[in-house]
Design a protein around this motif. Structure first.
Motif, short mmCIF file in Angstrom:
data_model
loop_
_atom_site.label_atom_id
_atom_site.label_comp_id
_atom_site.label_asym_id
_atom_site.label_seq_id
_atom_site.Cartn_x
_atom_site.Cartn_y
_atom_site.Cartn_z
N UNK A 154 -2.87 -5.06 3.47
CA UNK A 154 -1.71 -4.45 4.12
C UNK A 154 -0.36 -4.91 3.61
N UNK A 155 -0.33 -5.91 2.70
CA UNK A 155 0.95 -6.47 2.23
C UNK A 155 1.34 -5.83 0.90
N UNK A 156 2.62 -5.51 0.78
CA UNK A 156 3.14 -4.80 -0.39
C UNK A 156 4.44 -5.48 -0.80
N UNK A 157 4.68 -5.59 -2.10
CA UNK A 157 5.91 -6.26 -2.53
C UNK A 157 6.40 -5.74 -3.87
N UNK A 158 7.70 -5.90 -4.08
CA UNK A 158 8.35 -5.62 -5.35
C UNK A 158 9.00 -6.92 -5.82
N UNK B 165 1.55 -5.31 -17.85
CA UNK B 165 2.05 -4.34 -18.83
C UNK B 165 2.66 -3.13 -18.12
N UNK B 166 2.02 -2.66 -17.06
CA UNK B 166 2.57 -1.55 -16.28
C UNK B 166 3.92 -1.95 -15.65
N UNK B 167 3.99 -3.19 -15.16
CA UNK B 167 5.22 -3.67 -14.53
C UNK B 167 6.36 -3.72 -15.54
N UNK B 168 6.08 -4.21 -16.73
CA UNK B 168 7.11 -4.28 -17.77
C UNK B 168 7.65 -2.89 -18.09
N UNK B 169 6.75 -1.92 -18.17
CA UNK B 169 7.18 -0.55 -18.46
C UNK B 169 8.02 0.02 -17.32
N UNK B 170 7.68 -0.34 -16.10
CA UNK B 170 8.37 0.16 -14.91
C UNK B 170 9.72 -0.52 -14.72
N UNK B 171 9.78 -1.81 -15.07
CA UNK B 171 11.00 -2.58 -14.88
C UNK B 171 10.94 -3.54 -13.72
N UNK B 172 9.88 -3.50 -12.93
CA UNK B 172 9.67 -4.43 -11.82
C UNK B 172 8.19 -4.40 -11.48
N UNK B 173 7.73 -5.46 -10.81
CA UNK B 173 6.31 -5.54 -10.47
C UNK B 173 6.05 -5.00 -9.08
N UNK B 174 4.85 -4.48 -8.89
CA UNK B 174 4.37 -4.04 -7.58
C UNK B 174 3.09 -4.80 -7.30
N UNK B 175 3.06 -5.51 -6.20
CA UNK B 175 1.84 -6.20 -5.77
C UNK B 175 1.36 -5.48 -4.50
N UNK B 176 0.33 -4.68 -4.68
CA UNK B 176 -0.15 -3.76 -3.65
C UNK B 176 -1.46 -4.28 -3.05
N UNK B 177 -1.36 -4.96 -1.91
CA UNK B 177 -2.52 -5.52 -1.22
C UNK B 177 -3.35 -6.43 -2.14
N UNK B 178 -2.66 -7.17 -2.98
CA UNK B 178 -3.33 -8.16 -3.83
C UNK B 178 -3.36 -9.53 -3.16
N UNK B 179 -2.25 -9.89 -2.50
CA UNK B 179 -2.15 -11.19 -1.85
C UNK B 179 -2.86 -11.23 -0.51
N UNK B 180 -2.82 -10.10 0.20
CA UNK B 180 -3.53 -9.99 1.47
C UNK B 180 -3.56 -8.52 1.89
N UNK C 217 2.73 -2.50 3.73
CA UNK C 217 2.65 -1.38 2.80
C UNK C 217 3.08 -0.07 3.46
N UNK C 218 2.69 0.11 4.70
CA UNK C 218 3.00 1.36 5.40
C UNK C 218 4.50 1.59 5.53
N UNK C 219 5.28 0.51 5.52
CA UNK C 219 6.72 0.62 5.70
C UNK C 219 7.48 0.53 4.37
N UNK C 220 7.00 -0.32 3.47
CA UNK C 220 7.74 -0.59 2.25
C UNK C 220 7.46 0.44 1.15
N UNK C 221 6.21 0.84 1.00
CA UNK C 221 5.87 1.75 -0.10
C UNK C 221 6.66 3.05 -0.06
#
Length: 261
Positions: A199-203, A182-197, A224-228
């Motif tokens: 230190x890993x971050x993705x849009x 629901x937060x992603x829909x409101x934002x317009x894109x998803x953020x996966x913040x250290x969910x998969x492993x 995450x340190x570089x992408x966020x």
């Protein structure tokens, strides 16, 4: 009458038949299509006959016109091919702008599977994700691929799934996943913040085809340190290449992405 206006009337008739299908009807008769378009029956009849002769429509035993589903199958095959060819072009362009690893994923049951990737040397990622499944509840593409799914469908997909912890922020339940979606829909894109492993971050953002259905998700993945810190600019690049790829597969630009939180 001009050729253009005749073509336009033919397309309107075809779309009207499609609308009847979307409403649960088995196509439509000349009278039904004429009433829907508020047009003269003889004019609509000529348009429908022309579309039938050109192979866009088929006829049923009760003289109703229906969409020729073989054309839809052909279009879906083209969509799949373009996802893999033009998808690579989009990933290369996105990786050039972000200097991060970029992927194209699809949904397979309750998992996501990578069908294309472009990993620049600067990304420092080892190995390939092509063809490898990952749990959709915590994968980089999961939220984007389930973007349009209603809550009951999402609960059905995850009903037999154990929400195993893969990173410090892995969702612990379907309720938590739904909240993040629901937060992603409101934002317009998803953020996966250290969910998969750790230190890993993705849009990620969904890709829609000519039917308006989500067929893939495009992702930017990195530490995450570089992408966020670059999230805003990377989100704008993601939106630009998402729109480009959607146009290539016949979809329309989804919009809704900004560089702001």
């Amino acid at each position: 009458m001009s050729k253009t206006s005749s073509m336009g009337r033919g397309m309107m008739a075809i779309f009207a038949v499609g609308d009847r299908h979307a409403e649960g009807h088995d196509g439509g008769t000349v009278a039904e299509i004429a009433a829907r378009l508020d047009k003269d029956r003889s004019q609509v009849s000529r348009s429908l006959k022309g579309a039938h002769q050109e192979g866009f429509l088929a006829r049923t035993g009760d003289r109703a016109y229906t969409l020729d589903w073989s054309l839809l199958t052909d279009a879906q095959l083209v969509t799949g091919q373009r996802l893999r060819t033009d998808g690579l072009t989009a990933l290369e362009g996105l990786a050039t702008e972000t200097n991060e690893a970029c992927f194209l994923g699809v949904l397979s049951g309750n998992s996501t599977v990578t069908i294309a990737e472009h990993v620049p040397a600067s990304a420092n990622l080892v190995g390939s994700w092509l063809g490898r499944p990952y749990p959709a509840y915590c994968s980089d593409a999961g939220q984007a691929l389930l973007w349009d799914a209603p809550e009951d469908e999402i609960r059905r997909i995850f009903q037999d799934v154990e929400f195993v912890r893969h990173g410090p922020n892995t969702p612990a339940s379907v309720e938590e996943f739904l909240g993040r979606l629901e937060d992603a829909r409101a934002r317009g894109y998803s953020i996966v913040d250290e969910e998969a492993e750790p230190g890993l971050y993705s849009l990620a953002a969904p890709i829609r085809d000519f039917k308006g259905e989500i067929v893939a998700a495009v992702q930017v993945v990195g530490p995450k340190s570089r992408l966020e810190p670059q999230r805003g600019s990377h989100a704008l690049a993601l939106a630009s290449w998402r729109d480009w790829l959607e146009a290539r597969v016949g979809g329309t630009a989804s919009g809704g992405i900004s560089g702001n939180p």
